[in-house]
Design a protein around this motif. Structure first.
Motif, PDB file in Angstrom:
ATOM      1  N   GLU A 561      33.335  44.255  34.982  1.00 27.07           N
ATOM      2  CA  GLU A 561      33.593  42.825  34.851  1.00 27.07           C
ATOM      3  C   GLU A 561      35.091  42.595  34.724  1.00 27.07           C
ATOM      4  O   GLU A 561      35.738  43.120  33.818  1.00 27.07           O
ATOM      5  N   ASP A 562      35.657  41.844  35.658  1.00 28.48           N
ATOM      6  CA  ASP A 562      37.075  41.493  35.610  1.00 28.48           C
ATOM      7  C   ASP A 562      37.196  40.145  34.905  1.00 28.48           C
ATOM      8  O   ASP A 562      37.011  39.087  35.500  1.00 28.48           O
ATOM      9  N   LYS A 563      37.495  40.188  33.606  1.00 29.36           N
ATOM     10  CA  LYS A 563      37.528  38.955  32.811  1.00 29.36           C
ATOM     11  C   LYS A 563      38.641  38.025  33.251  1.00 29.36           C
ATOM     12  O   LYS A 563      38.507  36.798  33.172  1.00 29.36           O
ATOM     13  N   SER A 564      39.756  38.586  33.730  1.00 22.01           N
ATOM     14  CA  SER A 564      40.873  37.729  34.137  1.00 22.01           C
ATOM     15  C   SER A 564      40.525  36.909  35.378  1.00 22.01           C
ATOM     16  O   SER A 564      41.007  35.798  35.553  1.00 22.01           O
ATOM     17  N   GLN A 565      39.689  37.490  36.248  1.00 21.51           N
ATOM     18  CA  GLN A 565      39.322  36.794  37.477  1.00 21.51           C
ATOM     19  C   GLN A 565      37.944  36.144  37.389  1.00 21.51           C
ATOM     20  O   GLN A 565      37.558  35.373  38.273  1.00 21.51           O
ATOM     21  N   GLY A 566      37.204  36.476  36.345  1.00 17.66           N
ATOM     22  CA  GLY A 566      35.874  35.908  36.181  1.00 17.66           C
ATOM     23  C   GLY A 566      34.882  36.401  37.208  1.00 17.66           C
ATOM     24  O   GLY A 566      33.965  35.672  37.588  1.00 17.66           O
ATOM     25  N   LYS A 567      35.082  37.638  37.688  1.00 22.81           N
ATOM     26  CA  LYS A 567      34.171  38.198  38.683  1.00 22.81           C
ATOM     27  C   LYS A 567      34.153  39.712  38.534  1.00 22.81           C
ATOM     28  O   LYS A 567      34.899  40.294  37.756  1.00 22.81           O
ATOM     29  N   LYS A 568      33.270  40.333  39.303  1.00 20.38           N
ATOM     30  CA  LYS A 568      33.177  41.782  39.247  1.00 20.38           C
ATOM     31  C   LYS A 568      34.288  42.426  40.072  1.00 20.38           C
ATOM     32  O   LYS A 568      34.723  41.882  41.081  1.00 20.38           O
TER      33      LYS A 568
END
Length: 674
Positions: A561-568
């Motif tokens: 989970e890429d929290k900065s981009q809000g996507k996987k």
């Protein structure tokens, strides 16, 4: 073929190699999966052979990460994965070349210790003076470290060209060390070397051609300086491996026996015979068999004593390079390995020279070796990340009914009947049905959707057969390429042409492995493809115990989970190439204008480590400058194009400004992907 030569097992401590076998054993399966309940780091150690090629510098810790022990078995280690993560936080992106000067120091100490032990063992009345051939890696920080580490041993430098001579003269400040002057020489080269005697250097001008002898005589008369001269001999002893042509009558460098006699006579006539003090030979780089080294030393020793008896004031015997390293950890006479250790090497040189001199009652020479690969290879690790993968279709056969084309029904039946008793025969049936299907499609008798089903079925057959092959003890000859055909392609953030040119040019094998996740079983088999748009920009040969394997065991990429981009996103997956510290950097090219990588020098400390030097990799402005482009001119050209597009209403002002900003910022960035 050379890559399929059989590796001959030998014991590490023996002084003579085993005789190579003439029989070809059955091919074993190099890709057996783990039969244990869970994968361990011991399994990874065995798979990647890290204890063979990496000892005593590289290992795997309990976290499944590669560790680096820069001081060898003298203690202290670093977690390579954690080090890379720390360097990334310092805005040093991958690919990244990490140097460990402590390893360089340890290699110099080991080499000198081996010769000291051999000299004591055989009661050799002379001594040893090593020199480092600058051509192996001319990088300034490395040369500075090498000179500093070599001071206790009076370690010198070897120059093979005029630019390298200039480096050596400026950097070498160790009293009593030697400066060996090799390569082709003109009057300027020879005079510069002679003048350096006035600075306290001990330059030995090694004559490679008869013309150099005459030039040296004339320069000596003109300058009033008596040079220290050597001659390079063309030995009849043949080397082995890729550089076996370095010896013999048609070798590129050196003098034949008649030419050496002529040199003696010419120097005697010029009253300079006392200047002839060194005999040099070189039988090739990476000599894998100790027997070749022993034969060469025996021949060279006889030439040395004969020159002494002809009146030359012989003092030095330079055995050149050739001391190999074990790239695959097999300890055999395979070209990517060696069947001897450093102590065997020193023992044989000392023993052979002493015996020859004792027989003729000649004073023994100071022994010199030009061991570049053995000193510099281990000290750097090239770390790079995987950008993505391309895999064969999964094992998911489509549903086939009686209404489908006969070729589909035949291929589906083939898939269903695959078993350990018939997999070899059925494999050929699947290939035949696929080829027939393509022919039918080309003549319009098979639809595009039917052809898609054919390919799904074919790959499903291959998956099923591959599972059987992997647990088989031996691989049938006609199925040898199945693993390679089924391999995934791992796209790596690297240029093979820049960072590992020998892998591309001469099929040099380097140990390559993941630096983390080594407590997990690598379930994928893959080849590596670099960033260049060239079909040769790949690595598809990897070290193995018995031979060379065409695929590397790797882990599947994982999503996080890429929290900065809000996507996987894909979790970073790091690989490293080891033992590439000699030749690779200087021989790399600018294919596709991928430039130098970042280089970091890491020094071990009681508290952990410190970063001694950071050499930033090339920016796009720098590589464009190498091919005569000026960054300001390029920006101005883009500005004019943007203005013209504005006038033609093809672009807005905001878009043109964004384009210019992106263009300018790109010029200052790393040439690799971020």
């Amino acid at each position: 073929m050379e890559l399929q030569s059989i590796k001959t097992e030998v014991k590490l401590g023996q002084l003579s190699p085993s005789e190579p076998s003439n029989s070809t054993p059955p091919k074993s399966n190099p890709t057996l999966p783990s039969t244990q309940k869970s994968w361990t780091i011991e399994d990874s150690e065995k798979l990647y052979r890290i204890l063979g090629w990496g000892e005593p510098y590289f290992a795997i810790n309990s976290a499944g990460h590669v560790t680096v022990s820069p001081k060898g078995d003298r203690g202290g280690s670093l977690d390579l994965y954690e080090l890379v993560e720390s360097l990334k936080r310092r805005n040093l992106g991958l690919p990244l070349l990490i140097r460990f000067p402590d390893i360089l120091e340890d290699r110099i100490e080991r080499l000198n210790a081996c010769f000291a032990k051999a000299i004591a063992r055989y009661k050799y009345p002379g001594d040893y003076r090593g020199v480092y051939p600058v051509k192996c890696n001319q990088e300034r920080h490395l040369i500075e470290d090498l000179v500093r580490f070599g001071q206790p041993f009076k370690f010198g430098l070897e120059a093979g060209s005029k630019p390298e001579l200039l480096i050596a003269l400026a950097m070498l400040d160790t009293p009593g060390s030697l400066l060996i002057c090799n390569g082709y020489k003109d009057r300027n080269y020879i005079e510069t070397a002679m003048f350096s005697q006035r600075l306290g250097h001990t330059p030995i001008i090694v004559m490679e051609q008869l013309e150099e002898v005459y030039t040296a005589i004339e320069a000596s008369r003109h300058l009033g300086i008596k040079p220290i001269l050597g001659i390079r001999a063309k030995l009849s002893t043949k080397g082995m491996g890729r550089w076996c042509g370095t010896t013999g009558d048609r070798a590129k460098f050196g003098l034949t026996i008649p030419e050496m006699i002529q040199v003696v006579n010419d120097l005697k006539s010029a009253d300079l015979l006392d200047c002839l003090q060194l005999l040099h030979f070189h039988i090739g780089s990476q000599i894998s068999s100790i027997s070749v080294i022993k034969d060469a030393i025996r021949e060279a020793s006889q030439i040395y004593v004969e020159l002494s008896q002809l009146g030359a004031k012989m003092k030095y015997l330079d055995v050149g390079g050739g001391l190999g390293i074990d790239y695959d950890g097999s300890k055999t006479n395979f070209h990517a390995s060696k069947n001897y250790n450093m102590q065997n090497y020193a023992n044989d040189i000392v023993a052979e020279v002493k015996e020859a001199c004792d027989e003729r009652k000649i004073s023994v020479p100071t022994l010199i070796s030009e061991s570049g690969r053995a000193i510099a290879s281990h000290q750097s690790v090239l770390v790079f990340d995987v950008l993505g993968t391309s895999e064969v279709p999964p094992n998911s056969p489509p549903s086939i009914t009686e209404d489908d084309h006969l070729i589909l029904r035949n291929l589906f039946e083939t898939y269903q009947v695959i078993n350990p008793d018939n997999y070899q025969e059925v494999y050929h049936d699947a290939i035949q049905f696929k080829e027939e299907a393509i022919s039918l499609f080309n003549f319009g008798y098979l639809s595009l959707s039917d052809r898609a089903k054919v390919e799904q079925l074919f790959w499903s057959c291959c998956h099923k057969i591959q599972e059987i092959v992997r647990v088989s003890e031996y691989v049938p000859d006609d199925l040898e390429d199945l693993e390679k055909m089924m391999a995934s392609i791992y796209y790596i953030n690297l240029s093979v042409f820049k960072s590992a040119p020998d892998s591309w040019a001469i099929d040099q094998l380097f140990p390559i492995m993941p630096i983390h996740r080594l407590d997990e079983e690598p379930t994928q088999r893959g080849t590596l493809a670099d960033l260049t748009c060239d079909s040769d920009g790949k690595i598809n040969q990897f070290i193995d115990l018995r031979d060379v394997k065409s695929v590397l065991e790797l882990h599947s990429l994982r999503e996080i989970e890429d929290k900065s981009q809000g996507k996987k996103a894909v979790e970073p997956y790091y690989l490293a190439l080891f033992l590439g510290g000699a030749y690779q950097e200087i021989m790399g090219n600018l294919h596709n204008l991928f430039g130098d990588t970042h280089v970091v020098h890491i020094k071990l400390t009681p508290q952990g480590y410190q970063i001694e030097h950071v050499v930033k990799g090339d920016t796009m402005t720098e590589v464009l400058g190498y091919v005569q482009y000026d960054a300001e001119d390029l920006i101005e050209n883009i500005r004019r194009q943007a203005e013209l597009a504005l006038q033609q209403n093809k672009i807005t002002i905001e878009e043109s400004q964004r384009l210019l900003q992106n263009y300018e910022s790109s010029l200052g960035r790393y040439t690799y992907l971020s």
